[in-house]
Write a protein that holds these residues in place. Structure first.
Motif, PDB file in Angstrom:
ATOM      1  N   GLU A 112       0.816  -1.212   0.000  1.00  0.00           N
ATOM      2  CA  GLU A 112       0.000   0.000   0.000  1.00  0.00           C
ATOM      3  C   GLU A 112       0.852   1.265   0.000  1.00  0.00           C
ATOM      4  O   GLU A 112       0.338   2.357   0.254  1.00  0.00           O
ATOM      5  N   VAL A 113       2.150   1.127  -0.297  1.00  0.00           N
ATOM      6  CA  VAL A 113       3.070   2.264  -0.267  1.00  0.00           C
ATOM      7  C   VAL A 113       3.387   2.681  -1.699  1.00  0.00           C
ATOM      8  O   VAL A 113       3.619   1.837  -2.566  1.00  0.00           O
ATOM      9  N   SER A 114       3.406   3.978  -1.964  1.00  0.00           N
ATOM     10  CA  SER A 114       3.673   4.457  -3.325  1.00  0.00           C
ATOM     11  C   SER A 114       5.107   4.146  -3.738  1.00  0.00           C
ATOM     12  O   SER A 114       6.015   4.059  -2.904  1.00  0.00           O
ATOM     13  N   ASP A 115       5.320   4.009  -5.033  1.00  0.00           N
ATOM     14  CA  ASP A 115       6.604   3.578  -5.568  1.00  0.00           C
ATOM     15  C   ASP A 115       7.746   4.521  -5.210  1.00  0.00           C
ATOM     16  O   ASP A 115       8.900   4.086  -5.081  1.00  0.00           O
ATOM     17  N   ASP A 116       7.466   5.816  -5.066  1.00  0.00           N
ATOM     18  CA  ASP A 116       8.536   6.779  -4.775  1.00  0.00           C
ATOM     19  C   ASP A 116       9.101   6.623  -3.361  1.00  0.00           C
ATOM     20  O   ASP A 116      10.121   7.219  -3.035  1.00  0.00           O
ATOM     21  N   LYS A 117       8.453   5.800  -2.541  1.00  0.00           N
ATOM     22  CA  LYS A 117       8.930   5.577  -1.174  1.00  0.00           C
ATOM     23  C   LYS A 117       9.577   4.200  -1.012  1.00  0.00           C
ATOM     24  O   LYS A 117       9.915   3.798   0.098  1.00  0.00           O
TER      25      LYS A 117
END
Length: 394
Positions: free
Chosen positions: A382-387
């Motif tokens: 559930e974490v965006s790719d930029d993180k």
């Protein structure tokens, strides 16, 4: 708040290329295979903020530069860590004397003499930081793979599995009690300030018309004022008969501006205490949601665990996954505006918990910088790719 801005590491886990990343202030997840350097990376960051060179013994890297910002001091720190091989030392190994008897050929003796010399490389590690004042480390939370301890590991190991469970429970309770002591101290200060305001109102020589100017509009209705005073006296174990009957209190409250001011002061104290307790209540609700088959309660002095049929359980009887979740949530809750480093947070956790973990940690502490190292795709689902930063064995 402190957060790591960026870092660069040479020869991390044997890499030929320098590994450099600019980090987010909120969430950073490092994902990679075994041996890709995830644990080494967290140890390097932890060692820099702790100023502890011993952490870096046997960590595979050559040099690291870490830039960190502290909003509290409005200062940017740059850590420089270097590891150098200084010399080769020799230590004599004790081989059996029978190998050096007179009847052994001289050429064999010579070879044995060489074998008896143990060569090893010694590392010289330096940790330097630019700082206006003497630097003793920065507050942060570090949870390595080898835990279940919320505090320092015991000096004497090994311990049995049962002893480790009891140690975990004791340390977790100690951690919670330290927080509760600070919280209760803050609540006492709120109560003392409220009492001072009430005494000022009761003992003041001000004329009633001045109080009328202050209390131009009653912020609390007569009915609410009576119930609030009744509840307040009950919590203080004071006889509520001093209020008189409901009708008498309401009639007095409608006319007596001093009483209105006292009720207003008590209401302000109650609201401030309620606000102080909100984070604790949120922690309890969040853990209770995850622990669907057990009841969890955070009191002023203990963490209580009960079964569905209300039987008391000790913390040491929680499953390994429950202990892991409890530890991560509590450490996150108490970390404040600092940095949280966790190696393999998914240990022993069910996939459903892994999916919810990062979001739950952000709810508990939205101001902390999370830096996690994981093997689990579910942790970052559930974490965006930029993180997300992939550590490949390059």
């Amino acid at each position: 708040m402190s957060h790591i801005i960026k870092f660069s590491i040479k020869e991390l886990a044997g890499r030929k290329k320098e590994y450099t990343r600019i980090l987010n202030e909120d969430i950073n997840i490092f994902f990679g295979l075994n041996g890709s350097g995830k644990t080494s990376l967290l140890k390097i960051l932890h060692a820099a903020m702790s100023m502890d060179r011993d952490i870096l013994r046997n960590v595979p890297f050559k040099q690291a530069n870490i830039e960190l910002s502290s909003k509290k001091t409005e200062e940017t720190f740059i850590f420089e860590i270097k590891k150098n091989l200084t010399h080769i030392a020799k230590e004599r190994l004790d081989l059996p004397e029978i190998l050096f008897q007179e009847n052994i050929p001289e050429e064999i003796k010579a070879e044995l003499e060489i074998l008896s010399q143990h060569h090893h490389k010694q590392e010289k590690i330096s940790v330097e930081v630019n700082s206006k004042e003497p630097f003793r480390g920065l507050r942060h939370t570090y949870l390595p793979v080898s835990r279940p301890y919320p505090t320092k590991r015991p000096e004497r190991l090994p311990l049995s599995e049962g002893q480790l469970d009891l140690l975990f429970a004791k340390n977790l309770q100690d951690l919670w009690r330290r927080y509760s002591t600070e919280m209760l101290s803050h609540i006492r200060k709120i109560q003392e300030d409220g009492l001072a305001n009430i005494l000022k109102t009761v003992l003041s020589a001000e004329e009633s018309n001045h109080l009328n100017e202050v209390m131009t509009e009653k912020s609390i209705s007569e009915e609410m004022a009576y119930e609030q005073m009744r509840n307040f006296l009950n919590r203080q174990n004071t006889n509520i008969d001093i209020l008189g009957t409901r009708d008498n209190f309401i009639q007095r409250y409608a006319k007596d501006t001093r009483l209105q001011k006292v009720v207003s002061d008590i209401n302000a104290v109650e609201k401030e205490i309620e606000h102080t307790l909100l984070p604790r209540q949120h922690l309890q609700r969040l853990i209770q949601k995850m622990f669907s088959h057990k009841h969890i309660e955070f009191t002023d002095s203990d963490i209580l665990v009960k079964t569905e049929d209300d039987r008391a359980l000790g913390l040491h009887l929680l499953s390994s996954g429950e202990r892991q979740l409890m530890l991560i949530f509590l450490e996150t809750f108490l970390a404040g505006e600092s940095i949280i480093l966790i190696d393999e947070p998914e240990m022993s956790m069910h996939i459903d918990w892994q999916l919810e973990l990062v979001n739950a940690m952000r709810q508990l502490n939205p101001k902390a910088q999370l830096i996690l190292a994981t093997h689990s795709p579910e942790i970052m689902a559930e974490v965006s790719d930029d993180k997300i930063f992939r550590l490949n064995n390059e």
